[in-house]
Design an enzyme around this catalytic site. Structure first.
Site, short mmCIF file in Angstrom:
data_model
loop_
_atom_site.label_atom_id
_atom_site.label_comp_id
_atom_site.label_asym_id
_atom_site.label_seq_id
_atom_site.Cartn_x
_atom_site.Cartn_y
_atom_site.Cartn_z
N SER A 69 48.10 21.38 102.54
CA SER A 69 48.72 21.50 101.21
C SER A 69 48.32 22.82 100.59
CB SER A 69 48.33 20.28 100.34
OG SER A 69 49.18 20.23 99.21
N LYS A 73 50.18 26.08 102.65
CA LYS A 73 51.45 25.68 103.26
C LYS A 73 52.26 26.85 103.83
CE LYS A 73 53.17 21.51 101.24
NZ LYS A 73 53.90 20.86 100.15
P1 NAD Z 1 55.48 25.72 93.33
O1 NAD Z 1 54.39 26.37 92.56
O2 NAD Z 1 55.73 26.11 94.73
O3 NAD Z 1 56.87 25.91 92.51
C1 NAD Z 1 56.90 25.78 91.10
C2 NAD Z 1 58.34 25.69 90.63
O4 NAD Z 1 58.33 25.39 89.20
C3 NAD Z 1 59.14 27.00 90.77
O5 NAD Z 1 60.49 26.69 91.00
C4 NAD Z 1 58.96 27.63 89.39
O6 NAD Z 1 59.99 28.57 89.09
C5 NAD Z 1 59.05 26.40 88.51
N1 NAD Z 1 58.46 26.59 87.20
C6 NAD Z 1 57.14 26.82 86.93
N2 NAD Z 1 56.98 26.96 85.59
C7 NAD Z 1 58.20 26.79 85.02
C8 NAD Z 1 58.69 26.81 83.69
N3 NAD Z 1 57.88 27.02 82.65
N4 NAD Z 1 60.00 26.60 83.48
C9 NAD Z 1 60.85 26.36 84.52
N5 NAD Z 1 60.45 26.35 85.80
C10 NAD Z 1 59.14 26.54 86.05
O7 NAD Z 1 55.17 24.16 93.22
P2 NAD Z 1 55.68 22.98 94.18
O8 NAD Z 1 54.62 22.69 95.16
O9 NAD Z 1 57.04 23.28 94.64
O10 NAD Z 1 55.72 21.78 93.14
C11 NAD Z 1 56.79 21.63 92.23
C12 NAD Z 1 56.80 20.20 91.71
O11 NAD Z 1 57.01 19.31 92.81
C13 NAD Z 1 55.48 19.81 91.08
O12 NAD Z 1 55.76 19.11 89.91
C14 NAD Z 1 54.81 18.90 92.10
O13 NAD Z 1 54.09 17.88 91.50
C15 NAD Z 1 56.01 18.30 92.79
N6 NAD Z 1 55.71 17.91 94.18
C16 NAD Z 1 55.87 16.61 94.51
C17 NAD Z 1 55.64 16.19 95.79
C18 NAD Z 1 55.82 14.74 96.13
O14 NAD Z 1 55.47 14.32 97.24
N7 NAD Z 1 56.39 13.98 95.23
C19 NAD Z 1 55.24 17.10 96.79
C20 NAD Z 1 55.09 18.47 96.42
C21 NAD Z 1 55.32 18.83 95.09
#
Ligand code: NAD
Length: 292
Positions: A69, A73
């Site tokens: 993670s 990743k």
């Molecule tokens: P990441 O850091 O790779 O991506 C973050 C994303 O959020 C980007 O698209 C960014 O542009 C956007 N973002 C950040 N701040 C913002 C704002 N103020 N306004 C609009 N957009 C904004 O993170 P990630 O690993 O892709 O995680 C994203 C979400 O997915 C998180 O909420 C995480 O909890 C969730 N997630 C869930 C699972 C699951 O198994 N359910 C797995 C991975 C991630």
């Protein structure tokens, strides 16, 4: 535990930092115990500076595999022998399998998201999805949805460091799959309204809705929604984000991120053990409720 762990027990790891909060060890160890499988799953604090050594250790100690993670990743691929097609397209790995010393990187986040939809009778195949996000979770979902046969994907993101990633994702989807993808500025709310209008489902795959952005959403108001629009969130803490509470007001069918979390684990579990995770048991024991 003393009875369960023996000299034969096989180890599966999780390499990330921070990681102590993760629910994956509880999930996998419960599934191993329930099925009587002789594996143990442990979390290891590994960041980019120790990742290469950790992968060498995985090989040397003959671990069955590992989850990966943040922040590893998008970095770990270079230390592996092969990548699955989805991992290659996403440029990210969340699961490593070890086949007699040959390490393969997979990404099961997108598979997990799509499987959770299926488990809740949501079927986006041949339909249009509008999704906010261009980070790791969003990319995995977008690529897998396109590979699985979603017809059209409209991606929205703010102009931050993830924008170029979204440009790349759109290019790959349009070049390598039958899905039609397009990218729009999340600040363009008229375009957002237009894309949602003929979409089957709307997805939040941004960090908006969870800490430190808890209680926030990019959706201006409930007039963008309609009762037959499916609304899904990748966030699972909190279980109901601002986005999902707006969807509840309108009467939309909804799903939070717990389903994705469970099924991405189930897909990794299957890769390591060849067995299906006992999904209904896991839902009960871990109190996983991801639909309305
Ligand atoms: P990441 O850091 O790779 O991506 C973050 C994303 O959020 C980007 O698209 C960014 O542009 C956007 N973002 C950040 N701040 C913002 C704002 N103020 N306004 C609009 N957009 C904004 O993170 P990630 O690993 O892709 O995680 C994203 C979400 O997915 C998180 O909420 C995480 O909890 C969730 N997630 C869930 C699972 C699951 O198994 N359910 C797995 C991975 C991630």
């Amino acid at each position: 535990m003393a009875e369960r762990l023996t000299g034969h027990t096989e180890l599966i790891g999780l390499m990330a930092y921070p990681i102590r909060h993760s629910s994956s060890p509880a999930m996998h160890n419960e599934a191993f115990a329930y099925l009587g499988l002789d594996y143990a799953y442990l979390a290891f604090e590994v960041d980019n500076s120790t990742l290469e050594d950790a992968v060498k250790g995985l090989r040397a100690l003959k671990l069955v595999g590992s989850n990966v993670s943040m922040p590893n990743k998008t970095v770990v691929g270079q230390y592996l022998d092969h990548l699955s097609p989805a991992a290659e397209l996403c440029g990210a790995v969340n699961t490593i399998t070890n086949d007699n010393g040959v390490l393969t990187g997979h990404i099961t986040d997108g598979i997990g998201f799509m499987q959770a939809l299926k488990d809740y009778d949501i079927d986006p195949i041949g339909k249009k999805m509008t999704i906010a996000g261009a980070g790791g979770a969003a990319t995995a979902i977008e690529i897998q949805a396109a590979l699985d046969g979603v017809k059209e994907i409209s991606i929205f993101n703010i102009h931050d460091k993830f924008w170029d990633n979204a440009v790349e994702t759109v290019r790959k989807i349009n070049e390598k799959t039958d899905c039609k993808a397009a990218l729009y500025d999340l600040d363009d709310k008229e375009q957002l309204r237009k894309e949602i209008e003929d979409s089957y489902m709307l997805v939040n795959a941004t960090g908006m809705g969870m800490k430190p952005l808890e209680g926030q959403t990019w959706l201006p108001d409930t007039s963008y929604l309609r009762p037959d629009l499916i609304c899904c969130d990748t966030v699972y803490a909190p279980l109901e984000t601002k986005f999902l509470s707006m969807a509840r007001e309108v009467g939309c069918k909804r799903q939070n991120g717990l389903g994705m979390m469970l099924f991405q684990g189930a897909a990794a579990f299957k890769l390591w053990t060849g067995r299906d995770m006992p999904i209904e048991h896991m839902k009960e024991v871990l109190n996983i409720k991801y639909g309305d």
